[in-house]
Design a protein around this motif. Structure first.
Motif, PDB file in Angstrom:
ATOM      1  N   CYS A  32       0.845  -1.188   0.000  1.00 26.36           N
ATOM      2  CA  CYS A  32       0.000   0.000   0.000  1.00 26.36           C
ATOM      3  C   CYS A  32       0.879   1.235   0.000  1.00 26.36           C
ATOM      4  CB  CYS A  32      -0.930   0.021   1.212  1.00 26.36           C
ATOM      5  SG  CYS A  32      -2.067   1.441   1.203  1.00 26.36           S
ATOM      6  N   GLN A  33       0.537   2.186  -0.873  1.00 22.70           N
ATOM      7  CA  GLN A  33       1.283   3.442  -0.922  1.00 22.70           C
ATOM      8  C   GLN A  33       0.326   4.624  -1.064  1.00 22.70           C
ATOM      9  OE1 GLN A  33       3.807   2.592  -4.273  1.00 22.70           O
ATOM     10  NE2 GLN A  33       2.286   3.247  -5.767  1.00 22.70           N
ATOM     11  N   GLN A  34      -0.945   4.394  -0.749  1.00 19.76           N
ATOM     12  CA  GLN A  34      -1.948   5.437  -0.923  1.00 19.76           C
ATOM     13  C   GLN A  34      -1.933   6.445   0.213  1.00 19.76           C
ATOM     14  OE1 GLN A  34      -5.871   4.490   0.256  1.00 19.76           O
ATOM     15  NE2 GLN A  34      -6.853   5.488  -1.474  1.00 19.76           N
ATOM     16  N   GLU A  35      -1.690   5.966   1.431  1.00 19.57           N
ATOM     17  CA  GLU A  35      -1.803   6.832   2.609  1.00 19.57           C
ATOM     18  C   GLU A  35      -0.571   7.725   2.760  1.00 19.57           C
ATOM     19  OE1 GLU A  35      -4.625   6.731   3.899  1.00 19.57           O
ATOM     20  OE2 GLU A  35      -5.402   4.781   3.282  1.00 19.57           O
ATOM     21  N   ARG A  36      -0.716   8.740   3.590  1.00 14.68           N
ATOM     22  CA  ARG A  36       0.374   9.708   3.748  1.00 14.68           C
ATOM     23  C   ARG A  36       1.483   9.214   4.677  1.00 14.68           C
ATOM     24  NH1 ARG A  36      -0.515  14.798   1.864  1.00 14.68           N
ATOM     25  NH2 ARG A  36      -2.617  15.260   1.106  1.00 14.68           N
ATOM     26  N   SER A  37       1.129   8.362   5.637  1.00 18.10           N
ATOM     27  CA  SER A  37       2.133   7.926   6.597  1.00 18.10           C
ATOM     28  C   SER A  37       2.409   6.437   6.455  1.00 18.10           C
ATOM     29  CB  SER A  37       1.663   8.215   8.028  1.00 18.10           C
ATOM     30  OG  SER A  37       0.620   7.320   8.392  1.00 18.10           O
ATOM     31  N   GLN A  38       3.601   6.044   6.881  1.00 20.39           N
ATOM     32  CA  GLN A  38       3.973   4.635   6.844  1.00 20.39           C
ATOM     33  C   GLN A  38       3.062   3.816   7.742  1.00 20.39           C
ATOM     34  OE1 GLN A  38       7.843   2.480   8.454  1.00 20.39           O
ATOM     35  NE2 GLN A  38       8.346   3.787   6.715  1.00 20.39           N
ATOM     36  N   THR A  39       2.695   4.364   8.894  1.00 18.43           N
ATOM     37  CA  THR A  39       1.816   3.650   9.825  1.00 18.43           C
ATOM     38  C   THR A  39       0.459   3.380   9.185  1.00 18.43           C
ATOM     39  OG1 THR A  39       2.906   4.669  11.726  1.00 18.43           O
ATOM     40  CG2 THR A  39       0.704   3.750  12.083  1.00 18.43           C
ATOM     41  N   ALA A  40      -0.101   4.387   8.535  1.00 20.62           N
ATOM     42  CA  ALA A  40      -1.407   4.220   7.891  1.00 20.62           C
ATOM     43  C   ALA A  40      -1.326   3.225   6.740  1.00 20.62           C
ATOM     44  CB  ALA A  40      -1.921   5.566   7.394  1.00 20.62           C
ATOM     45  N   ASN A  41      -0.236   3.264   5.976  1.00 22.67           N
ATOM     46  CA  ASN A  41      -0.069   2.305   4.883  1.00 22.67           C
ATOM     47  C   ASN A  41       0.059   0.886   5.398  1.00 22.67           C
ATOM     48  OD1 ASN A  41      -0.233   3.701   2.402  1.00 22.67           O
ATOM     49  ND2 ASN A  41       1.789   4.595   2.731  1.00 22.67           N
ATOM     50  N   LYS A  42       0.768   0.728   6.530  1.00 27.56           N
ATOM     51  CA  LYS A  42       0.902  -0.621   7.090  1.00 27.56           C
ATOM     52  C   LYS A  42      -0.442  -1.139   7.578  1.00 27.56           C
ATOM     53  CE  LYS A  42       3.400  -3.509  10.391  1.00 27.56           C
ATOM     54  NZ  LYS A  42       4.385  -3.588  11.480  1.00 27.56           N
ATOM     55  N   GLU A  43      -1.225  -0.256   8.203  1.00 29.10           N
ATOM     56  CA  GLU A  43      -2.545  -0.663   8.690  1.00 29.10           C
ATOM     57  C   GLU A  43      -3.433  -1.115   7.527  1.00 29.10           C
ATOM     58  OE1 GLU A  43      -6.384   1.319  10.989  1.00 29.10           O
ATOM     59  OE2 GLU A  43      -4.392   2.233  11.193  1.00 29.10           O
ATOM     60  N   THR A  44      -3.413  -0.351   6.432  1.00 26.13           N
ATOM     61  CA  THR A  44      -4.209  -0.728   5.259  1.00 26.13           C
ATOM     62  C   THR A  44      -3.690  -2.017   4.649  1.00 26.13           C
ATOM     63  OG1 THR A  44      -4.721   1.592   4.797  1.00 26.13           O
ATOM     64  CG2 THR A  44      -4.990   0.032   2.977  1.00 26.13           C
ATOM     65  N   ALA A  45      -2.362  -2.168   4.580  1.00 30.37           N
ATOM     66  CA  ALA A  45      -1.776  -3.383   4.018  1.00 30.37           C
ATOM     67  C   ALA A  45      -2.152  -4.607   4.850  1.00 30.37           C
ATOM     68  CB  ALA A  45      -0.256  -3.240   3.932  1.00 30.37           C
ATOM     69  N   MET A  46      -2.218  -4.468   6.170  1.00 36.15           N
ATOM     70  CA  MET A  46      -2.625  -5.591   7.022  1.00 36.15           C
ATOM     71  C   MET A  46      -4.070  -6.012   6.709  1.00 36.15           C
ATOM     72  SD  MET A  46      -0.278  -6.829   9.021  1.00 36.15           S
ATOM     73  CE  MET A  46      -1.226  -7.653  10.311  1.00 36.15           C
ATOM     74  N   LYS A  47      -4.939  -5.035   6.477  1.00 42.19           N
ATOM     75  CA  LYS A  47      -6.316  -5.348   6.105  1.00 42.19           C
ATOM     76  C   LYS A  47      -6.359  -6.062   4.752  1.00 42.19           C
ATOM     77  CE  LYS A  47      -8.446  -1.534   8.677  1.00 42.19           C
ATOM     78  NZ  LYS A  47      -9.215  -0.269   8.593  1.00 42.19           N
ATOM     79  N   MET A  48      -5.509  -5.616   3.827  1.00 44.04           N
ATOM     80  CA  MET A  48      -5.441  -6.261   2.517  1.00 44.04           C
ATOM     81  C   MET A  48      -4.976  -7.709   2.654  1.00 44.04           C
ATOM     82  SD  MET A  48      -3.660  -3.056   0.516  1.00 44.04           S
ATOM     83  CE  MET A  48      -3.328  -3.943  -1.009  1.00 44.04           C
ATOM     84  N   LEU A  49      -3.956  -7.919   3.506  1.00 46.16           N
ATOM     85  CA  LEU A  49      -3.431  -9.266   3.713  1.00 46.16           C
ATOM     86  C   LEU A  49      -4.494 -10.162   4.334  1.00 46.16           C
ATOM     87  CD1 LEU A  49      -1.187 -11.363   3.764  1.00 46.16           C
ATOM     88  CD2 LEU A  49      -0.377 -10.356   5.922  1.00 46.16           C
TER      89      LEU A  49
END
Length: 373
Positions: free
Chosen positions: A272-289
Protein backbone atom coordinates in the motif's frame (compact mmCIF):
# COMPACT_ATOMS: atom_id res chain seq x y z
CA UNK A 1 -45.64 9.52 -29.78
CA UNK A 2 -48.27 6.80 -29.49
CA UNK A 3 -48.39 4.42 -26.57
CA UNK A 4 -46.64 1.18 -27.60
CA UNK A 5 -49.02 -1.80 -27.87
CA UNK A 6 -46.69 -3.76 -25.59
CA UNK A 7 -46.94 -1.25 -22.71
CA UNK A 8 -49.87 -2.88 -20.80
CA UNK A 9 -48.20 -6.29 -20.87
CA UNK A 10 -44.83 -4.83 -19.87
CA UNK A 11 -46.46 -3.10 -16.89
CA UNK A 12 -48.17 -6.34 -15.85
CA UNK A 13 -44.87 -8.22 -16.16
CA UNK A 14 -43.10 -5.55 -14.11
CA UNK A 15 -45.70 -5.92 -11.36
CA UNK A 16 -45.19 -9.69 -11.30
CA UNK A 17 -41.42 -9.30 -11.15
CA UNK A 18 -41.71 -6.79 -8.30
CA UNK A 19 -44.01 -9.12 -6.36
CA UNK A 20 -41.51 -11.96 -6.81
CA UNK A 21 -38.75 -9.73 -5.41
CA UNK A 22 -40.63 -8.72 -2.24
CA UNK A 23 -39.32 -11.67 -0.17
CA UNK A 24 -35.78 -10.76 -1.23
CA UNK A 25 -36.19 -7.03 -0.52
CA UNK A 26 -37.84 -7.58 2.93
CA UNK A 27 -39.01 -3.96 3.34
CA UNK A 28 -40.72 -4.54 6.71
CA UNK A 29 -37.54 -6.03 8.19
CA UNK A 30 -35.52 -3.13 6.81
CA UNK A 31 -37.86 -0.56 8.34
CA UNK A 32 -37.61 -2.26 11.71
CA UNK A 33 -33.81 -2.41 11.46
CA UNK A 34 -33.55 1.28 10.52
CA UNK A 35 -35.66 2.11 13.59
CA UNK A 36 -33.30 0.04 15.78
CA UNK A 37 -30.25 1.77 14.35
CA UNK A 38 -31.83 5.21 14.78
CA UNK A 39 -32.47 4.38 18.44
CA UNK A 40 -28.86 3.23 18.89
CA UNK A 41 -27.54 6.40 17.25
CA UNK A 42 -29.64 8.48 19.63
CA UNK A 43 -28.12 6.90 22.74
CA UNK A 44 -25.87 8.94 24.99
CA UNK A 45 -22.19 8.35 24.21
CA UNK A 46 -22.87 6.73 20.85
CA UNK A 47 -20.19 8.79 19.10
CA UNK A 48 -17.56 8.04 21.76
CA UNK A 49 -16.78 4.72 20.06
CA UNK A 50 -15.83 5.85 16.55
CA UNK A 51 -15.49 2.34 15.10
CA UNK A 52 -18.91 1.27 16.33
CA UNK A 53 -20.44 4.57 15.19
CA UNK A 54 -18.96 4.20 11.71
CA UNK A 55 -20.27 0.66 11.31
CA UNK A 56 -23.72 1.59 12.58
CA UNK A 57 -24.08 4.62 10.33
CA UNK A 58 -22.82 2.62 7.35
CA UNK A 59 -25.37 -0.13 8.00
CA UNK A 60 -28.14 2.45 8.38
CA UNK A 61 -27.12 4.08 5.11
CA UNK A 62 -27.26 0.73 3.29
CA UNK A 63 -30.62 -0.21 4.79
CA UNK A 64 -32.10 3.21 4.04
CA UNK A 65 -30.86 3.06 0.46
CA UNK A 66 -32.45 -0.35 -0.08
CA UNK A 67 -35.72 0.91 1.40
CA UNK A 68 -35.68 3.92 -0.90
CA UNK A 69 -35.13 1.66 -3.91
CA UNK A 70 -38.09 -0.50 -2.88
CA UNK A 71 -40.42 2.39 -2.10
CA UNK A 72 -39.54 4.31 -5.26
CA UNK A 73 -40.17 1.23 -7.39
CA UNK A 74 -43.53 0.63 -5.73
CA UNK A 75 -44.49 4.28 -6.30
CA UNK A 76 -43.34 4.28 -9.93
CA UNK A 77 -45.29 1.11 -10.66
CA UNK A 78 -48.43 2.76 -9.29
CA UNK A 79 -47.78 5.84 -11.42
CA UNK A 80 -47.44 3.68 -14.55
CA UNK A 81 -51.07 2.59 -14.27
CA UNK A 82 -52.25 6.20 -14.19
CA UNK A 83 -49.93 7.26 -16.99
CA UNK A 84 -51.18 4.42 -19.17
CA UNK A 85 -54.78 5.66 -18.86
CA UNK A 86 -53.85 9.24 -19.77
CA UNK A 87 -51.10 8.68 -22.34
CA UNK A 88 -53.40 7.80 -25.25
CA UNK A 89 -54.49 11.43 -25.44
CA UNK A 90 -51.19 13.14 -24.65
CA UNK A 91 -47.96 12.53 -26.59
CA UNK A 92 -45.82 14.02 -23.81
CA UNK A 93 -47.33 11.61 -21.31
CA UNK A 94 -46.84 8.72 -23.73
CA UNK A 95 -43.14 9.57 -23.90
CA UNK A 96 -42.96 9.86 -20.10
CA UNK A 97 -44.68 6.47 -19.79
CA UNK A 98 -42.07 4.77 -21.99
CA UNK A 99 -39.16 6.42 -20.16
CA UNK A 100 -40.53 5.46 -16.73
CA UNK A 101 -41.27 1.92 -17.85
CA UNK A 102 -37.73 1.55 -19.17
CA UNK A 103 -36.39 2.85 -15.86
CA UNK A 104 -38.55 0.48 -13.81
CA UNK A 105 -37.44 -2.53 -15.88
CA UNK A 106 -33.78 -1.54 -15.50
CA UNK A 107 -34.08 -1.26 -11.71
CA UNK A 108 -35.93 -4.57 -11.53
CA UNK A 109 -33.12 -6.22 -13.52
CA UNK A 110 -30.56 -4.81 -11.07
CA UNK A 111 -32.49 -6.20 -8.11
CA UNK A 112 -32.89 -9.58 -9.81
CA UNK A 113 -29.13 -9.60 -10.30
CA UNK A 114 -28.65 -9.17 -6.55
CA UNK A 115 -30.58 -12.39 -5.93
CA UNK A 116 -27.82 -14.29 -7.70
CA UNK A 117 -25.33 -13.57 -4.92
CA UNK A 118 -25.12 -16.36 -2.37
CA UNK A 119 -21.54 -16.28 -1.04
CA UNK A 120 -20.82 -15.16 2.53
CA UNK A 121 -18.86 -12.09 1.38
CA UNK A 122 -20.68 -11.30 -1.88
CA UNK A 123 -22.56 -8.30 -0.50
CA UNK A 124 -19.43 -6.45 0.63
CA UNK A 125 -16.51 -4.50 -0.78
CA UNK A 126 -13.66 -5.97 -2.78
CA UNK A 127 -9.89 -5.76 -3.15
CA UNK A 128 -8.95 -6.24 -6.80
CA UNK A 129 -5.38 -7.00 -7.89
CA UNK A 130 -4.16 -6.96 -11.49
CA UNK A 131 -0.90 -8.75 -12.38
CA UNK A 132 0.95 -8.73 -15.69
CA UNK A 133 1.43 -12.26 -17.01
CA UNK A 134 3.35 -13.74 -19.90
CA UNK A 135 4.14 -11.36 -22.73
CA UNK A 136 6.84 -8.98 -21.48
CA UNK A 137 6.21 -5.29 -22.16
CA UNK A 138 3.00 -6.12 -24.00
CA UNK A 139 1.70 -7.91 -20.91
CA UNK A 140 2.56 -4.97 -18.67
CA UNK A 141 0.82 -2.57 -21.05
CA UNK A 142 -2.16 -4.94 -21.19
CA UNK A 143 -2.26 -5.12 -17.39
CA UNK A 144 -2.63 -1.34 -17.24
CA UNK A 145 -5.41 -1.54 -19.84
CA UNK A 146 -7.19 -4.15 -17.73
CA UNK A 147 -6.73 -1.96 -14.65
CA UNK A 148 -8.34 0.98 -16.44
CA UNK A 149 -11.18 -1.20 -17.77
CA UNK A 150 -11.97 -2.66 -14.35
CA UNK A 151 -11.84 0.66 -12.53
CA UNK A 152 -14.05 2.30 -15.14
CA UNK A 153 -16.58 -0.52 -14.83
CA UNK A 154 -16.73 0.06 -11.08
CA UNK A 155 -17.20 3.79 -11.57
CA UNK A 156 -19.96 3.20 -14.15
CA UNK A 157 -21.83 1.20 -11.51
CA UNK A 158 -21.51 4.07 -9.04
CA UNK A 159 -18.92 2.38 -6.82
CA UNK A 160 -16.20 4.22 -4.95
CA UNK A 161 -12.74 3.24 -6.21
CA UNK A 162 -9.40 3.79 -4.44
CA UNK A 163 -6.11 2.76 -6.03
CA UNK A 164 -3.96 1.43 -3.20
CA UNK A 165 -0.78 0.43 -5.02
CA UNK A 166 0.66 0.35 -8.53
CA UNK A 167 4.05 -1.02 -9.57
CA UNK A 168 5.29 0.45 -12.84
CA UNK A 169 6.54 -1.68 -15.72
CA UNK A 170 10.07 -1.29 -17.07
CA UNK A 171 9.05 0.35 -20.36
CA UNK A 172 5.29 0.77 -20.19
CA UNK A 173 2.23 -0.25 -18.24
CA UNK A 174 2.30 -1.90 -14.82
CA UNK A 175 3.63 -5.06 -13.24
CA UNK A 176 0.80 -5.07 -10.71
CA UNK A 177 -1.79 -2.87 -9.07
CA UNK A 178 -4.40 -3.20 -6.33
CA UNK A 179 -7.53 -1.12 -5.87
CA UNK A 180 -10.42 -1.21 -3.42
CA UNK A 181 -14.02 -1.09 -4.61
CA UNK A 182 -16.72 0.04 -2.19
CA UNK A 183 -20.34 -0.61 -3.06
CA UNK A 184 -23.20 -3.07 -2.74
CA UNK A 185 -22.14 -6.57 -3.89
CA UNK A 186 -18.78 -5.37 -5.19
CA UNK A 187 -17.10 -8.65 -4.21
CA UNK A 188 -19.87 -10.76 -5.71
CA UNK A 189 -19.67 -8.87 -8.99
CA UNK A 190 -15.89 -8.97 -9.26
CA UNK A 191 -15.98 -12.73 -8.83
CA UNK A 192 -17.05 -12.76 -12.48
CA UNK A 193 -13.78 -11.07 -13.49
CA UNK A 194 -11.43 -13.33 -11.52
CA UNK A 195 -9.05 -15.16 -13.85
CA UNK A 196 -6.72 -14.61 -16.79
CA UNK A 197 -7.57 -12.06 -19.46
CA UNK A 198 -5.92 -12.65 -22.86
CA UNK A 199 -5.15 -9.96 -25.45
CA UNK A 200 -4.27 -10.52 -29.13
CA UNK A 201 -3.15 -7.48 -31.13
CA UNK A 202 -0.42 -5.97 -33.28
CA UNK A 203 2.16 -5.05 -30.70
CA UNK A 204 2.96 -1.32 -30.47
CA UNK A 205 6.31 -2.38 -28.98
CA UNK A 206 7.37 -4.64 -31.86
CA UNK A 207 9.37 -2.80 -34.52
CA UNK A 208 8.29 -5.40 -37.11
CA UNK A 209 4.61 -4.93 -36.36
CA UNK A 210 3.95 -8.56 -35.46
CA UNK A 211 0.87 -9.86 -33.72
CA UNK A 212 1.45 -10.63 -30.05
CA UNK A 213 -0.49 -12.38 -27.30
CA UNK A 214 -0.37 -10.99 -23.77
CA UNK A 215 -1.92 -12.09 -20.51
CA UNK A 216 -3.03 -10.34 -17.32
CA UNK A 217 -4.42 -12.00 -14.20
CA UNK A 218 -7.11 -10.61 -11.92
CA UNK A 219 -7.44 -11.64 -8.29
CA UNK A 220 -10.23 -10.51 -5.99
CA UNK A 221 -10.54 -10.74 -2.21
CA UNK A 222 -13.35 -9.65 0.12
CA UNK A 223 -12.87 -6.70 2.43
CA UNK A 224 -13.50 -8.18 5.88
CA UNK A 225 -13.62 -5.72 8.75
CA UNK A 226 -14.12 -8.23 11.56
CA UNK A 227 -11.12 -10.38 12.47
CA UNK A 228 -12.17 -14.03 12.60
CA UNK A 229 -10.32 -17.30 13.02
CA UNK A 230 -7.35 -16.38 10.79
CA UNK A 231 -4.30 -15.38 12.78
CA UNK A 232 -1.43 -13.34 11.35
CA UNK A 233 1.66 -13.74 13.52
CA UNK A 234 4.37 -11.09 13.55
CA UNK A 235 7.08 -13.70 12.99
CA UNK A 236 5.36 -14.79 9.76
CA UNK A 237 5.57 -11.31 8.27
CA UNK A 238 8.35 -9.61 6.36
CA UNK A 239 7.85 -5.84 6.26
CA UNK A 240 9.57 -3.76 3.58
CA UNK A 241 9.29 -0.01 3.15
CA UNK A 242 10.07 1.88 -0.03
CA UNK A 243 9.51 5.13 -1.86
CA UNK A 244 6.06 5.21 -3.40
CA UNK A 245 5.52 6.16 -7.01
CA UNK A 246 2.73 5.35 -9.41
CA UNK A 247 3.03 3.81 -12.84
CA UNK A 248 4.70 6.57 -14.82
CA UNK A 249 3.68 9.00 -12.11
CA UNK A 250 0.07 8.66 -13.22
CA UNK A 251 -1.57 6.96 -10.30
CA UNK A 252 -0.01 7.61 -6.91
CA UNK A 253 1.77 10.68 -5.61
CA UNK A 254 5.36 10.15 -4.50
CA UNK A 255 5.99 9.80 -0.77
CA UNK A 256 8.46 7.97 1.46
CA UNK A 257 5.84 5.87 3.18
CA UNK A 258 5.00 2.81 1.04
CA UNK A 259 4.78 -0.55 2.81
CA UNK A 260 5.03 -4.06 1.39
CA UNK A 261 4.06 -7.09 3.50
CA UNK A 262 5.04 -10.66 2.68
CA UNK A 263 3.17 -13.44 4.49
CA UNK A 264 5.90 -16.06 4.46
CA UNK A 265 3.83 -19.21 5.15
CA UNK A 266 1.62 -18.58 2.08
CA UNK A 267 3.84 -16.35 -0.06
CA UNK A 268 1.07 -13.74 -0.32
CA UNK A 269 2.43 -10.23 -0.93
CA UNK A 270 0.46 -7.01 -0.47
CA UNK A 271 1.52 -3.40 -0.68
CA UNK A 272 0.00 0.00 0.00
CA UNK A 273 1.28 3.44 -0.92
CA UNK A 274 -1.95 5.44 -0.92
CA UNK A 275 -1.80 6.83 2.61
CA UNK A 276 0.37 9.71 3.75
CA UNK A 277 2.13 7.93 6.60
CA UNK A 278 3.97 4.64 6.84
CA UNK A 279 1.82 3.65 9.82
CA UNK A 280 -1.41 4.22 7.89
CA UNK A 281 -0.07 2.31 4.88
CA UNK A 282 0.90 -0.62 7.09
CA UNK A 283 -2.54 -0.66 8.69
CA UNK A 284 -4.21 -0.73 5.26
CA UNK A 285 -1.78 -3.38 4.02
CA UNK A 286 -2.62 -5.59 7.02
CA UNK A 287 -6.32 -5.35 6.10
CA UNK A 288 -5.44 -6.26 2.52
CA UNK A 289 -3.43 -9.27 3.71
CA UNK A 290 -6.23 -10.45 5.96
CA UNK A 291 -8.70 -10.14 3.06
CA UNK A 292 -6.47 -12.26 0.83
CA UNK A 293 -6.05 -14.90 3.51
CA UNK A 294 -9.83 -15.05 3.95
CA UNK A 295 -10.28 -15.45 0.20
CA UNK A 296 -7.62 -18.17 0.11
CA UNK A 297 -9.33 -20.07 2.94
CA UNK A 298 -12.73 -19.81 1.24
CA UNK A 299 -11.28 -20.97 -2.10
CA UNK A 300 -9.59 -23.96 -0.44
CA UNK A 301 -12.89 -24.84 1.25
CA UNK A 302 -14.74 -24.77 -2.08
CA UNK A 303 -12.02 -26.87 -3.73
CA UNK A 304 -12.26 -29.44 -0.95
CA UNK A 305 -16.04 -29.65 -1.37
CA UNK A 306 -15.61 -30.08 -5.13
CA UNK A 307 -13.00 -32.78 -4.58
CA UNK A 308 -15.32 -34.71 -2.26
CA UNK A 309 -18.02 -34.55 -4.92
CA UNK A 310 -15.58 -35.82 -7.55
CA UNK A 311 -15.84 -32.64 -9.61
CA UNK A 312 -13.11 -31.38 -11.93
CA UNK A 313 -10.85 -28.81 -10.30
CA UNK A 314 -10.57 -25.27 -11.61
CA UNK A 315 -7.28 -23.71 -10.63
CA UNK A 316 -8.75 -20.58 -9.02
CA UNK A 317 -7.83 -17.46 -10.91
CA UNK A 318 -5.19 -19.29 -12.94
CA UNK A 319 -7.69 -20.20 -15.66
CA UNK A 320 -8.24 -18.11 -18.77
CA UNK A 321 -11.70 -16.57 -18.79
CA UNK A 322 -11.88 -14.10 -21.66
CA UNK A 323 -10.14 -13.23 -24.93
CA UNK A 324 -9.86 -9.73 -26.35
CA UNK A 325 -8.87 -9.88 -30.02
CA UNK A 326 -7.91 -6.66 -31.83
CA UNK A 327 -6.24 -8.31 -34.84
CA UNK A 328 -6.90 -9.89 -37.37
CA UNK A 329 -10.53 -9.18 -36.37
CA UNK A 330 -12.14 -7.46 -33.40
CA UNK A 331 -14.02 -9.47 -30.82
CA UNK A 332 -14.25 -10.01 -27.07
CA UNK A 333 -15.42 -13.50 -26.09
CA UNK A 334 -16.01 -14.94 -22.65
CA UNK A 335 -14.78 -18.52 -22.72
CA UNK A 336 -17.05 -19.64 -19.86
CA UNK A 337 -20.41 -18.37 -21.11
CA UNK A 338 -19.66 -17.85 -24.83
CA UNK A 339 -20.98 -14.28 -24.63
CA UNK A 340 -19.20 -12.21 -27.28
CA UNK A 341 -19.24 -8.77 -28.86
CA UNK A 342 -17.45 -7.02 -31.70
CA UNK A 343 -17.49 -3.68 -29.90
CA UNK A 344 -14.10 -4.10 -28.25
CA UNK A 345 -13.63 -0.41 -27.44
CA UNK A 346 -16.81 -0.26 -25.38
CA UNK A 347 -15.63 -3.25 -23.37
CA UNK A 348 -12.19 -1.73 -22.80
CA UNK A 349 -13.98 1.41 -21.63
CA UNK A 350 -15.67 -0.59 -18.89
CA UNK A 351 -18.83 -1.98 -20.47
CA UNK A 352 -18.70 -5.38 -18.74
CA UNK A 353 -22.26 -5.81 -17.48
CA UNK A 354 -23.32 -8.31 -20.16
CA UNK A 355 -20.37 -10.60 -19.43
CA UNK A 356 -20.81 -10.38 -15.67
CA UNK A 357 -24.56 -10.99 -15.70
CA UNK A 358 -24.19 -14.03 -17.98
CA UNK A 359 -21.60 -15.52 -15.62
CA UNK A 360 -23.76 -14.86 -12.56
CA UNK A 361 -26.76 -16.53 -14.24
CA UNK A 362 -24.58 -19.48 -15.21
CA UNK A 363 -23.34 -19.86 -11.63
CA UNK A 364 -26.87 -19.61 -10.27
CA UNK A 365 -28.04 -22.27 -12.72
CA UNK A 366 -25.24 -24.62 -11.72
CA UNK A 367 -26.04 -24.07 -8.04
CA UNK A 368 -29.72 -24.90 -8.60
CA UNK A 369 -28.82 -28.02 -10.60
CA UNK A 370 -26.39 -29.28 -7.94
CA UNK A 371 -27.70 -31.96 -5.57
CA UNK A 372 -28.48 -30.83 -2.04
CA UNK A 373 -25.78 -31.34 0.61
Amino acid sequence: MAVPESAPQRIADARDRFAALEPHLRPDELRARVAELDAAMGESGFWDDQDRAAKTTAERSRATRRLEIHDQLASDLEDLEGLLELADEDDDLAEELVEQLDSVEKRLADLEEERLFTGPYDAGDALVTINAGAGGTDAQDWAEMVLRMQMRWAERRGFKVDLLEASAGEQAGIKSATFRVEGDHAYGLYGAERGVHRLVRISPFDSQGRRQTAFAGLEVAPVVEEVGDIEIRDEDLRVDTYRASGAGGQHVNKTDSAVRLTHQPTGIVVACQQERSQTANKETAMKMLYAKLVERAERERQEEIAKEKGEAQDVGWGSQIRSYVLNPYTMVKDLRTNVETGNVQNVLDGDLDEFVRAWLLQQAGEAEAAPAE
